[in-house]
Design a protein around this motif. Structure first.
Motif, PDB file in Angstrom:
ATOM      1  N   LEU A  23       0.828  -1.202   0.000  1.00 51.91           N
ATOM      2  CA  LEU A  23       0.000   0.000   0.000  1.00 51.91           C
ATOM      3  C   LEU A  23       0.865   1.256   0.000  1.00 51.91           C
ATOM      4  CD1 LEU A  23      -3.016   0.656  -0.036  1.00 51.91           C
ATOM      5  CD2 LEU A  23      -2.929   0.797   2.433  1.00 51.91           C
ATOM      6  N   ALA A  24       2.058   1.158   0.557  1.00 53.43           N
ATOM      7  CA  ALA A  24       2.959   2.307   0.614  1.00 53.43           C
ATOM      8  C   ALA A  24       3.430   2.745  -0.772  1.00 53.43           C
ATOM      9  CB  ALA A  24       4.164   1.989   1.492  1.00 53.43           C
ATOM     10  N   ASP A  25       3.265   1.893  -1.774  1.00 54.30           N
ATOM     11  CA  ASP A  25       3.674   2.231  -3.137  1.00 54.30           C
ATOM     12  C   ASP A  25       2.660   3.120  -3.857  1.00 54.30           C
ATOM     13  OD1 ASP A  25       5.888   0.636  -2.754  1.00 54.30           O
ATOM     14  OD2 ASP A  25       5.035  -1.094  -3.802  1.00 54.30           O
ATOM     15  N   TYR A  26       1.545   3.418  -3.225  1.00 54.12           N
ATOM     16  CA  TYR A  26       0.468   4.165  -3.883  1.00 54.12           C
ATOM     17  C   TYR A  26       0.154   5.436  -3.111  1.00 54.12           C
ATOM     18  CZ  TYR A  26       0.035  -0.134  -6.448  1.00 54.12           C
ATOM     19  OH  TYR A  26       0.313  -1.222  -7.235  1.00 54.12           O
ATOM     20  N   SER A  27      -0.311   6.458  -3.844  1.00 54.11           N
ATOM     21  CA  SER A  27      -0.652   7.720  -3.199  1.00 54.11           C
ATOM     22  C   SER A  27      -2.145   8.024  -3.240  1.00 54.11           C
ATOM     23  CB  SER A  27       0.110   8.876  -3.850  1.00 54.11           C
ATOM     24  OG  SER A  27      -0.222   8.980  -5.227  1.00 54.11           O
ATOM     25  N   LYS A  28      -2.887   7.303  -4.102  1.00 51.94           N
ATOM     26  CA  LYS A  28      -4.321   7.560  -4.138  1.00 51.94           C
ATOM     27  C   LYS A  28      -5.101   6.340  -4.631  1.00 51.94           C
ATOM     28  CE  LYS A  28      -4.330   9.819  -8.677  1.00 51.94           C
ATOM     29  NZ  LYS A  28      -4.756  10.975  -9.435  1.00 51.94           N
ATOM     30  N   VAL A  29      -6.385   6.376  -4.323  1.00 54.95           N
ATOM     31  CA  VAL A  29      -7.338   5.357  -4.763  1.00 54.95           C
ATOM     32  C   VAL A  29      -8.459   6.083  -5.499  1.00 54.95           C
ATOM     33  CG1 VAL A  29      -8.964   3.566  -4.045  1.00 54.95           C
ATOM     34  CG2 VAL A  29      -6.851   3.905  -2.754  1.00 54.95           C
ATOM     35  N   VAL A  30      -8.774   5.599  -6.694  1.00 52.22           N
ATOM     36  CA  VAL A  30      -9.867   6.165  -7.474  1.00 52.22           C
ATOM     37  C   VAL A  30     -10.940   5.088  -7.622  1.00 52.22           C
ATOM     38  CG1 VAL A  30     -10.570   7.118  -9.710  1.00 52.22           C
ATOM     39  CG2 VAL A  30      -8.369   7.763  -8.713  1.00 52.22           C
ATOM     40  N   VAL A  31     -12.152   5.420  -7.197  1.00 54.16           N
ATOM     41  CA  VAL A  31     -13.284   4.515  -7.317  1.00 54.16           C
ATOM     42  C   VAL A  31     -14.019   4.853  -8.608  1.00 54.16           C
ATOM     43  CG1 VAL A  31     -15.429   3.707  -6.263  1.00 54.16           C
ATOM     44  CG2 VAL A  31     -13.469   4.332  -4.807  1.00 54.16           C
ATOM     45  N   LEU A  32     -14.051   3.896  -9.520  1.00 59.55           N
ATOM     46  CA  LEU A  32     -14.731   4.092 -10.791  1.00 59.55           C
ATOM     47  C   LEU A  32     -16.236   3.923 -10.598  1.00 59.55           C
ATOM     48  CD1 LEU A  32     -12.323   1.991 -13.047  1.00 59.55           C
ATOM     49  CD2 LEU A  32     -12.270   4.445 -12.613  1.00 59.55           C
ATOM     50  N   PRO A  33     -17.050   4.510 -11.476  1.00 56.60           N
ATOM     51  CA  PRO A  33     -18.507   4.315 -11.361  1.00 56.60           C
ATOM     52  C   PRO A  33     -18.850   2.822 -11.392  1.00 56.60           C
ATOM     53  CG  PRO A  33     -18.013   6.033 -12.960  1.00 56.60           C
ATOM     54  CD  PRO A  33     -16.698   5.389 -12.601  1.00 56.60           C
ATOM     55  N   PHE A  34     -19.722   2.407 -10.498  1.00 57.77           N
ATOM     56  CA  PHE A  34     -20.086   0.998 -10.393  1.00 57.77           C
ATOM     57  C   PHE A  34     -21.010   0.579 -11.535  1.00 57.77           C
ATOM     58  CE2 PHE A  34     -19.672   0.657  -5.466  1.00 57.77           C
ATOM     59  CZ  PHE A  34     -18.316   0.845  -5.573  1.00 57.77           C
ATOM     60  N   ASP A  35     -20.854  -0.650 -11.966  1.00 57.72           N
ATOM     61  CA  ASP A  35     -21.717  -1.252 -12.977  1.00 57.72           C
ATOM     62  C   ASP A  35     -23.007  -1.707 -12.282  1.00 57.72           C
ATOM     63  OD1 ASP A  35     -22.980  -2.820 -14.890  1.00 57.72           O
ATOM     64  OD2 ASP A  35     -21.291  -4.175 -15.187  1.00 57.72           O
ATOM     65  N   THR A  36     -24.139  -1.192 -12.729  1.00 52.92           N
ATOM     66  CA  THR A  36     -25.427  -1.554 -12.137  1.00 52.92           C
ATOM     67  C   THR A  36     -26.409  -2.090 -13.169  1.00 52.92           C
ATOM     68  OG1 THR A  36     -26.298   0.691 -12.415  1.00 52.92           O
ATOM     69  CG2 THR A  36     -25.194   0.204 -10.329  1.00 52.92           C
TER      70      THR A  36
END
Length: 150
Positions: free
Chosen positions: A1-14
């Motif tokens: 996890l230390a290798d990353y600076s952000k998390v992007v949540v994509l729009p969910f498939d519904t």
């Protein structure tokens, strides 16, 4: 996890999420939650990871970014009457997701998950939307717990 600076949540498939019948009193509530289910999920994820990583909703990543892609496999509003009169978890609302966490730079899938949560407690038997959104928030928190382990 230390290798990353952000998390992007994509729009969910519904698109394949089962819906109640159009004449059901819960139809509008379920459609409303399914209009933007990634919002409450992102809120839960951010609440748990916010100090370590920037968490946002979006459509693309970049270097040092984790992408969360998910599909809503179930969204059940439950029954207010059963929650009010039955209690003990009767008539619970539930939400189920299936997804993956991807390294945005390489496209490599790092983690696949499938999670469902249920809620049955709220004021006056709980509001349908409130309970379904609560489940999505909790699933976001659950995924954060898994990510923190790495």
């Amino acid at each position: 996890l230390a290798d990353y600076s952000k998390v992007v949540v994509l729009p969910f498939d519904t698109k394949d999420t089962p819906l109640p019948g159009k004449d059901d009193n819960t139809y509008a509530a379920v459609k409303g939650v399914l209009a933007a289910p990634s919002g409450p999920f992102t809120q839960g994820l951010s609440g748990e990871l916010g100090e370590r990583l920037a968490v946002s909703q979006g459509s693309e990543g970049g270097e040092k970014t984790l992408l969360v892609r998910a599909k809503v496999v179930s969204m059940e509003p439950g029954s207010k009457a059963k929650r009010f009169w039955g209690g003990f978890g009767a008539g619970a609302a539930s939400a189920g997701l299936q997804g993956e966490v991807v390294d945005a730079a390489t496209g490599k899938v790092l983690l696949r998950f499938k999670q469902e949560r249920r809620s049955a407690i709220g004021n006056f038997a709980g509001d349908y939307v409130e309970l379904m959104n609560r489940n999505l928030v909790t699933i976001g928190q659950d995924l954060a717990g898994v990510l923190k382990a790495f």
